[in-house]
Design an enzyme around this catalytic site. Structure first.
Site, PDB file in Angstrom:
ATOM      1  N   GLU A 278      13.021  77.168  -0.849  1.00  0.00           N
ATOM      2  CA  GLU A 278      14.373  76.798  -0.402  1.00  0.00           C
ATOM      3  C   GLU A 278      15.426  77.642  -1.116  1.00  0.00           C
ATOM      4  OE1 GLU A 278      14.464  72.497  -0.756  1.00  0.00           O
ATOM      5  OE2 GLU A 278      13.184  72.294   0.997  1.00  0.00           O
TER       6      GLU A 278
ATOM      7  N   CYS B 165       9.954  78.489   5.427  1.00  0.00           N
ATOM      8  CA  CYS B 165       8.883  77.494   5.558  1.00  0.00           C
ATOM      9  C   CYS B 165       7.564  78.030   4.997  1.00  0.00           C
ATOM     10  CB  CYS B 165       8.675  77.143   7.027  1.00  0.00           C
ATOM     11  SG  CYS B 165       9.950  76.075   7.729  1.00  0.00           S
TER      12      CYS B 165
ATOM     13  N   GLU C 262       4.687  77.987   6.434  1.00  0.00           N
ATOM     14  CA  GLU C 262       3.935  78.732   7.452  1.00  0.00           C
ATOM     15  C   GLU C 262       4.381  80.189   7.487  1.00  0.00           C
ATOM     16  OE1 GLU C 262       5.456  75.849   7.733  1.00  0.00           O
ATOM     17  OE2 GLU C 262       4.526  74.529   9.202  1.00  0.00           O
TER      18      GLU C 262
ATOM     19  N   CYS D  83       7.564  72.978  12.223  1.00  0.00           N
ATOM     20  CA  CYS D  83       8.841  72.965  12.944  1.00  0.00           C
ATOM     21  C   CYS D  83       8.752  73.884  14.163  1.00  0.00           C
ATOM     22  CB  CYS D  83       9.976  73.403  12.015  1.00  0.00           C
ATOM     23  SG  CYS D  83      10.007  75.168  11.650  1.00  0.00           S
TER      24      CYS D  83
END
Ligand code: THU
Length: 145
Positions: free
Chosen positions: A47, A56, A58, A89
């Protein structure tokens, strides 16, 4: 994929989840890819104080795969850090789509890996748009024709 192979992929996702940098959401995620060449690549979420700049898990796992010279996803496992199963997401579904066939598997789990859901990418992203929809490079010169 065998149960043992899936366990190994979730183990890799769970291990790298500990490295996640998620001070804002407090939601650590780990992802692990089994590439079609058999190698495993993993990544965690990172983040940022400027919230949209975060990445993310992934995306990190995909970056590791590409950096290592592999480019096809056979299976990707994702593990979150709550009792709910972590599902990728929308943006990450599309990121996976770039490097995976519709029948590639997306394996998702809750924090303790007690509840697991395994679906094809096509089930998570039906009627998806991918690289194969674009014209061949030699045909890309003229818009609309
Ligand atoms: N996150 C992931 O890394 N992967 C997912 O599949 C869902 C969400 C991250 C993004 C952000 O750092 C945090 O989880 C909360 O949304």
């Amino acid at each position: 994929m065998s149960d043992a192979a899936l366990d190994a992929l979730f183990d890799a996702a769970r291990a790298i989840r500990e490295r996640a940098y998620a001070p804002y959401s407090r939601y650590k995620v780990g992802a692990a890819i089994r590439a079609t060449d058999g190698r495993i690549f993993s990544g965690c979420n990172v983040e940022n104080a400027a919230y949209p700049v975060g990445t993310c898990a992934e995306a990190a796992a995909i970056a590791a795969m590409i950096a290592a010279g592999a480019n096809r996803i056979a299976v990707i496992a994702v593990i979150g850090s709550t009792d709910d199963v972590c599902t990728p997401c929308g943006g990450c579904r599309q990121r996976i789509r770039e490097f995976a066939a519709p029948d590639a598997l997306v394996a998702m789990a809750d924090a303790r890996c007690e509840t697991r859901i395994v679906r094809t990418l096509d089930a998570l992203l039906p009627l998806s748009f991918g690289p194969d929809h674009l014209p061949a490079p030699q045909d890309r010169g003229t818009p609309h024709g």
